[in-house]
Scaffold this active site. Structure first.
Site, PDB file in Angstrom:
ATOM      1  CE  LYS A  45     -17.012 -19.160   0.155  1.00 37.19           C
ATOM      2  NZ  LYS A  45     -16.555 -19.809  -0.968  1.00 37.19           N
ATOM      3  CG  ASP A  84     -16.492 -22.101   4.072  1.00 32.46           C
ATOM      4  OD1 ASP A  84     -15.265 -22.094   4.289  1.00 32.46           O
ATOM      5  OD2 ASP A  84     -17.005 -22.343   2.958  1.00 32.46           O
TER       6      ASP A  84
HETATM    7  P1  ATP Z   1     -19.466 -23.770   0.096  1.00 33.28           P
HETATM    8  O1  ATP Z   1     -19.116 -22.510  -0.649  1.00 33.28           O
HETATM    9  O2  ATP Z   1     -19.225 -23.655   1.602  1.00 33.28           O
HETATM   10  O3  ATP Z   1     -18.922 -25.008  -0.522  1.00 33.28           O
HETATM   11  P2  ATP Z   1     -21.926 -23.970  -1.197  1.00 33.28           P
HETATM   12  O4  ATP Z   1     -22.366 -22.594  -1.552  1.00 33.28           O
HETATM   13  O5  ATP Z   1     -21.225 -24.709  -2.289  1.00 33.28           O
HETATM   14  O6  ATP Z   1     -21.028 -23.894   0.079  1.00 33.28           O
HETATM   15  P3  ATP Z   1     -24.391 -24.511   0.163  1.00 33.28           P
HETATM   16  O7  ATP Z   1     -25.335 -23.643  -0.581  1.00 33.28           O
HETATM   17  O8  ATP Z   1     -23.915 -24.023   1.472  1.00 33.28           O
HETATM   18  O9  ATP Z   1     -23.139 -24.854  -0.761  1.00 33.28           O
HETATM   19  O10 ATP Z   1     -25.114 -25.947   0.306  1.00 33.28           O
HETATM   20  C1  ATP Z   1     -24.467 -27.169   0.253  1.00 33.28           C
HETATM   21  C2  ATP Z   1     -25.401 -28.321   0.658  1.00 33.28           C
HETATM   22  O11 ATP Z   1     -25.931 -28.115   1.955  1.00 33.28           O
HETATM   23  C3  ATP Z   1     -26.574 -28.496  -0.259  1.00 33.28           C
HETATM   24  O12 ATP Z   1     -26.478 -29.788  -0.794  1.00 33.28           O
HETATM   25  C4  ATP Z   1     -27.830 -28.359   0.595  1.00 33.28           C
HETATM   26  O13 ATP Z   1     -28.767 -29.385   0.370  1.00 33.28           O
HETATM   27  C5  ATP Z   1     -27.320 -28.460   2.028  1.00 33.28           C
HETATM   28  N1  ATP Z   1     -27.982 -27.469   2.922  1.00 33.28           N
HETATM   29  C6  ATP Z   1     -28.386 -27.684   4.171  1.00 33.28           C
HETATM   30  N2  ATP Z   1     -28.900 -26.574   4.716  1.00 33.28           N
HETATM   31  C7  ATP Z   1     -28.822 -25.617   3.796  1.00 33.28           C
HETATM   32  C8  ATP Z   1     -29.189 -24.242   3.774  1.00 33.28           C
HETATM   33  N3  ATP Z   1     -29.737 -23.643   4.814  1.00 33.28           N
HETATM   34  N4  ATP Z   1     -28.931 -23.551   2.649  1.00 33.28           N
HETATM   35  C9  ATP Z   1     -28.331 -24.144   1.597  1.00 33.28           C
HETATM   36  N5  ATP Z   1     -27.982 -25.444   1.558  1.00 33.28           N
HETATM   37  C10 ATP Z   1     -28.218 -26.181   2.652  1.00 33.28           C
END
Ligand code: ATP
Length: 290
Positions: free
Chosen positions: A11, A137
Site C-alpha cells: 500500500k 494496518d
Molecule cells: P508499515 O507500513 O505498516 O509501517 P512497513 O512496510 O514499514 O510496515 P514491514 O515490511 O511490514 O514494515 O515490516 C516491519 C517489521 O516486521 C520488520 O522489522 C520485520 O522484521 C517484521 N516482519 C515480521 N514478519 C514480516 C513479514 N512477513 N514481512 C515483512 N516484515 C516482517
C-alpha cells in the site's frame, strides 16, 4: 482445498495526517490508503503434521513466531482448533520496513488463505476483526483498494476507486524506525496538514492531477530533516515527470504518480542508473473488482 497462492500487495499513503497522541502512546491518524500492484507471493498448503512451517526467500527474515505470517496463521488455527498444519512459502518482493505495509499484507493474505484452505466461511469483516489483533494496518490489507483509515488506522471507510495511473516506488538504503518517527513528530510545529476531505472530493471526481498536487504526509517533516535523500528522491521523481511525489507511511519509501507509462519507466531507469535509491519498482494502482 489443499493449496492456495495469494498476492499480498503493498500500500501507499496518498495522505497521512496525525491528529493527536493518545494516552496509550498510539496516535490517532487520518490517512488515505491505496493498494498498488507490487506484491509478495504467498503460497500455502495444508500439512498432515501439526504446526506452522514457514519458508522465506530472504534469509534474514524470521520464520518463527516473529513472522507476521506465523502470527496470522496461529491466531486462526488456535481460534478454530484446526488440527492439520500449514506450510507457508513467502516470496517477498515488497521491501521490508519500508512504509509499504508488506508484513501486514502478508498477514492479511495468510488470514484469507487459512479461511479458504480450512473452509472457515469467515466474511471479510470477520477476518478484519482477527486482523486487528495482529496490526492496525491488517484490516486495510484485507479490504484493499482506496480507503480512508482513521483511529489508529483500523477504522476504515471505502472510497471511490483511485484513478488509474503508474506508480514508481523508490526506497533508499536507510533504515527508519516507525516508533522513532512518531516520537520525534512535534505536532504543534507541523505547518502543513493534508486537506483530506478535499482530496476525497478530488478522488470522487477522478482528478488525478489535482490529487497529485495535494499529496501530503506529516511524517515527512521528521524523516526528511534526518534523511535528506528522501527529498532528493522526491525531486528526482518530479524532474522525471511525476505529477506528484510523497513518502509512504513512516518511510523511507517514496512514490511518484505518473500518467505516462514511458516516463514512469524512464524514471525507474534513471534512479537505478544514478544509484539514487537501492530498491526501485515500476508499479500501478490496484483496485479490486466489484
Ligand atoms: P508499515 O507500513 O505498516 O509501517 P512497513 O512496510 O514499514 O510496515 P514491514 O515490511 O511490514 O514494515 O515490516 C516491519 C517489521 O516486521 C520488520 O522489522 C520485520 O522484521 C517484521 N516482519 C515480521 N514478519 C514480516 C513479514 N512477513 N514481512 C515483512 N516484515 C516482517
Amino acid at each position: 482445498m489443499y493449496e492456495v497462492t495469494l498476492k499480498a500487495r503493498a500500500k501507499i499513503n496518498i495522505s497521512l495526517d496525525v491528529l493527536r497522541r493518545r494516552e496509550d502512546g498510539y496516535h490517532d491518524v487520518k490517512m488515505i490508503m491505496q493498494t498498488v500492484e507490487l506484491y509478495d507471493k504467498v503460497y500455502m498448503r495444508k500439512t498432515r503434521k501439526q504446526g506452522i512451517f514457514i519458508n522465506v526467500n530472504l534469509r534474514w527474515l524470521p520464520t518463527d513466531d516473529k513472522n507476521l505470517c506465523y502470527k496470522a496463521a496461529k491466531l486462526l488455527m488456535d481460534s478454530f482448533q484446526l488440527e492439520d498444519g500449514v506450510y507457508i512459502d513467502l516470496y517477498k518482493k515488497i521491501p521490508v520496513a519500508a512504509g509499504l505495509a508488506g508484513g501486514s499484507s502478508d498477514a492479511a493474505a495468510v488470514l484469507v488463505g487459512i479461511n479458504k484452505l480450512f473452509r472457515l466461511g469467515l466474511s471479510k469483516d470477520q477476518l478484519a476483526e482477527f486482523g486487528k489483533q495482529i496490526g492496525a494496518d491488517v484490516p486495510y490489507c484485507i479490504m484493499r483498494g482506496t480507503a480512508l483509515a482513521e483511529g489508529i488506522g483500523e477504522q476504515l471507510t471505502p472510497l471511490k476507486a483511485f484513478p488509474d495511473c503508474y506508480v514508481v516506488l523508490a526506497k533508499p538504503d536507510i533504515k527508519v524506525s516507525t516508533p522513532w518517527v512518531y516520537k520525534n513528530l512535534q505536532l504543534q510545529n507541523v505547518d502543513k496538514h493534508p486537506e483530506t476531505d478535499h482530496l476525497i472530493e478530488e478522488i470522487e471526481k477522478n482528478n488525478l492531477k489535482s490529487i497529485a498536487n495535494q499529496l501530503c504526509n506529516v511524517l515527512e517533516e521528521v524523516t526528511i530533516k534526518e534523511y535528506p535523500v528522501i527529498n532528493e528522491i522526491k525531486r528526482t521523481l518530479i524532474e522525471q515527470g511525476a505529477l506528484g511525489s510523497l513518502m509512504s507511511g513512516s518511510g523511507p519509501t517514496v512514490f511518484g504518480l505518473f500518467d505516462d507509462k514511458n516516463k514512469a519507466k524512464e524514471a525507474v531507469a534513471y534512479i537505478k542508473n544514478n544509484g539514487i535509491a537501492k530498491h526501485v519498482f515500476f508499479s500501478s494502482i490496484y483496485n479490486p473488482r466489484g
